[in-house]
Scaffold this motif. Structure first.
Motif, PDB file in Angstrom:
ATOM      1  N   PHE A   1       0.833  -1.207   0.000  1.00 51.95           N
ATOM      2  CA  PHE A   1       0.000   0.000   0.000  1.00 51.95           C
ATOM      3  C   PHE A   1       0.867   1.255   0.000  1.00 51.95           C
ATOM      4  CE2 PHE A   1      -3.821  -2.241   2.241  1.00 51.95           C
ATOM      5  CZ  PHE A   1      -4.160  -2.833   1.035  1.00 51.95           C
ATOM      6  N   GLN A   2       1.906   1.241   0.814  1.00 47.88           N
ATOM      7  CA  GLN A   2       2.787   2.411   0.858  1.00 47.88           C
ATOM      8  C   GLN A   2       3.451   2.653  -0.487  1.00 47.88           C
ATOM      9  OE1 GLN A   2       5.000   1.804   4.970  1.00 47.88           O
ATOM     10  NE2 GLN A   2       5.550   3.746   4.009  1.00 47.88           N
TER      11      GLN A   2
ATOM     12  N   HIS B   1       2.674   1.509  -3.579  1.00 49.61           N
ATOM     13  CA  HIS B   1       1.898   1.680  -4.814  1.00 49.61           C
ATOM     14  C   HIS B   1       0.575   2.402  -4.618  1.00 49.61           C
ATOM     15  CE1 HIS B   1       4.661  -1.083  -6.846  1.00 49.61           C
ATOM     16  NE2 HIS B   1       4.554  -1.867  -5.790  1.00 49.61           N
ATOM     17  N   GLY B   2       0.155   2.578  -3.389  1.00 50.06           N
ATOM     18  CA  GLY B   2      -1.174   3.112  -3.130  1.00 50.06           C
ATOM     19  C   GLY B   2      -2.168   1.977  -2.952  1.00 50.06           C
TER      20      GLY B   2
ATOM     21  N   ARG C   1      -5.497   1.650  -3.947  1.00 50.15           N
ATOM     22  CA  ARG C   1      -6.341   1.251  -5.076  1.00 50.15           C
ATOM     23  C   ARG C   1      -5.553   0.529  -6.149  1.00 50.15           C
ATOM     24  NH1 ARG C   1     -11.200   5.381  -4.295  1.00 50.15           N
ATOM     25  NH2 ARG C   1     -12.537   3.720  -5.032  1.00 50.15           N
ATOM     26  N   ALA C   2      -4.251   0.736  -6.143  1.00 52.13           N
ATOM     27  CA  ALA C   2      -3.416   0.094  -7.166  1.00 52.13           C
ATOM     28  C   ALA C   2      -3.118  -1.356  -6.802  1.00 52.13           C
ATOM     29  CB  ALA C   2      -2.113   0.865  -7.334  1.00 52.13           C
TER      30      ALA C   2
ATOM     31  N   HIS D   1       7.159   7.371  -0.125  1.00 53.24           N
ATOM     32  CA  HIS D   1       6.169   7.689  -1.158  1.00 53.24           C
ATOM     33  C   HIS D   1       5.027   8.518  -0.623  1.00 53.24           C
ATOM     34  CE1 HIS D   1       8.278   4.246  -2.967  1.00 53.24           C
ATOM     35  NE2 HIS D   1       8.069   4.911  -4.079  1.00 53.24           N
TER      36      HIS D   1
ATOM     37  N   TYR E   1      -2.282  11.064   4.428  1.00 52.93           N
ATOM     38  CA  TYR E   1      -2.721  11.976   3.366  1.00 52.93           C
ATOM     39  C   TYR E   1      -2.998  11.204   2.078  1.00 52.93           C
ATOM     40  CZ  TYR E   1      -1.648  16.184   6.073  1.00 52.93           C
ATOM     41  OH  TYR E   1      -1.638  17.177   7.009  1.00 52.93           O
ATOM     42  N   ASN E   2      -2.116  10.283   1.739  1.00 54.91           N
ATOM     43  CA  ASN E   2      -2.315   9.517   0.514  1.00 54.91           C
ATOM     44  C   ASN E   2      -3.637   8.749   0.536  1.00 54.91           C
ATOM     45  OD1 ASN E   2       0.096  10.336  -0.574  1.00 54.91           O
ATOM     46  ND2 ASN E   2       1.203   8.453  -0.132  1.00 54.91           N
TER      47      ASN E   2
ATOM     48  N   SER F   1       7.275  13.832  -1.701  1.00 56.25           N
ATOM     49  CA  SER F   1       6.791  12.681  -2.466  1.00 56.25           C
ATOM     50  C   SER F   1       6.797  12.958  -3.971  1.00 56.25           C
ATOM     51  CB  SER F   1       5.383  12.290  -2.011  1.00 56.25           C
ATOM     52  OG  SER F   1       4.455  13.264  -2.440  1.00 56.25           O
TER      53      SER F   1
END
Lengths: 201, 201
Positions: free
Chosen positions: B21-22, B24-25, B27-28, B103, B108-109, B167
């Motif tokens: 998650f960190q 790539h995010g 949802r990815a 990243h 916040y992300n 980032s």
DNA sequence: GTCTATAGTGCGATAGAC
DNA sequence: GTCTATCGCACTATAGAC
């Protein structure tokens, strides 16, 4: 006879996509939603934009252009007073962050959704931020700041903070302190020996 | 008799999910990727976390806990000097932002990926930021700041700016000005009449 | 319309502690 | 051998890119 392409198709797609991407984020929006909301057909979208990534890139380029139009108009209102112009840019970000349907800076948001450096979303975000940084530097130099790069960067951080903080905690969150903070920083960097560098309250 | 449940399953899932998650995010990343990388089965993941949203919430809760462990350890090194403690928190965010595989702030992300106020990701992000704000306020009060809420908020903005700016533009971007900026702000708010409030360089 | 990916469900097979 | 944790796979339903 063949029907001629309707003018403004591209803009229409861009406007609709912009609304949806801003509101929900890029990955949360399917192209089908964009198509539905434009009322256009799928083929037309793919004629204008060869892929979703390209649409994202075009959207951010348009957002960047719109931003600079606003900024330069604002700067013209304080011609000859670069310290005041820097403050005006901070004021502009605050105004945007306080607008009713604000969901964060599209550049930071999109960069956070696409980590690949080659993705058009990230490329445009990076380019936008570098232009911002450069513009602030030139204002800081014009204002006679002792360390213009440092002042420009301090304001970049402040504005970035305004955006992310507002997007989560709203305009009554930390962003409420932004103006005072900007004044403190600008004055600390631009204090004339005569002490006449105070910004209007 | 029966086979014993393997200990640490939940933590293993959380560690793997955190990394993905960190990087790539949220949802990815598909749950299949999490499953593949843990080497566990899908059923086990769904026994520990009833949905992806819940996994996201648990991940952020764990990240919040880890953050406070670090912060309080850092604060203990400057006990009795709240102005220095505020600076130490800024230094900690800088250290994190400069780490090789940074990243962006996970809070916040994730908030930017999930706009619905009820989403566990957004809820945890909000809660984290409110705790941060409160902690900084208490330090600012202890440091005798004239406007402690304002100082706390100014530092919140600065730290948010460090995260988002790093980032996208990396540690040599605007974040390089963060420490100097923090000192300026803290000193401006905490100037003792005797003028002995200068922070160490 | 086509093809791929994803969240989530369910179950038979298997591995391992006793 | 017994019993259960867990794997691995098949499956549905939905959505997305193009």
């Amino acid at each position: 006879m063949a029907r001629r392409p309707a003018p403004g198709t591209r803009d229409r797609i861009l406007r609709v996509a912009s609304g949806l991407f801003q509101r929900h984020g890029v990955r949360a929006i399917g192209l089908q939603q964009v198509i539905d909301e434009t009322g256009l057909g799928k083929s037309l979208l793919y004629r204008e934009f060869s892929s979703k990534d390209e649409l994202v890139g075009a959207w951010l380029r348009a957002s960047d252009a719109a931003w600079w139009t606003k900024v330069e108009a604002e700067l013209r209102r304080h011609d000859g007073d670069p310290a005041r112009q820097m403050l005006a840019i901070v004021e502009l970000t605050l105004e945007i962050a306080r607008s009713p349907d604000f969901h964060g800076c599209v550049f930071y948001n999109t960069a956070s959704e696409f980590r690949d450096a080659e993705h058009p979303g990230r490329r445009e975000a990076r380019a936008h931020l570098e232009r911002m940084r450069e513009r602030l530097r030139s204002l800081a130099r014009a204002a006679g700041a002792e360390a213009p790069e440092e002042l420009a960067d301090a304001l970049m951080l402040l504005m970035g903070g305004v955006y992310v903080s507002t997007s989560v905690l709203g305009p009554t969150g930390p962003a409420a302190a932004a103006l005072a903070s900007a004044r403190t920083l600008i004055e600390a960097h631009c204090q004339a020996p005569a002490g006449d560098s105070r910004l209007p309250r």
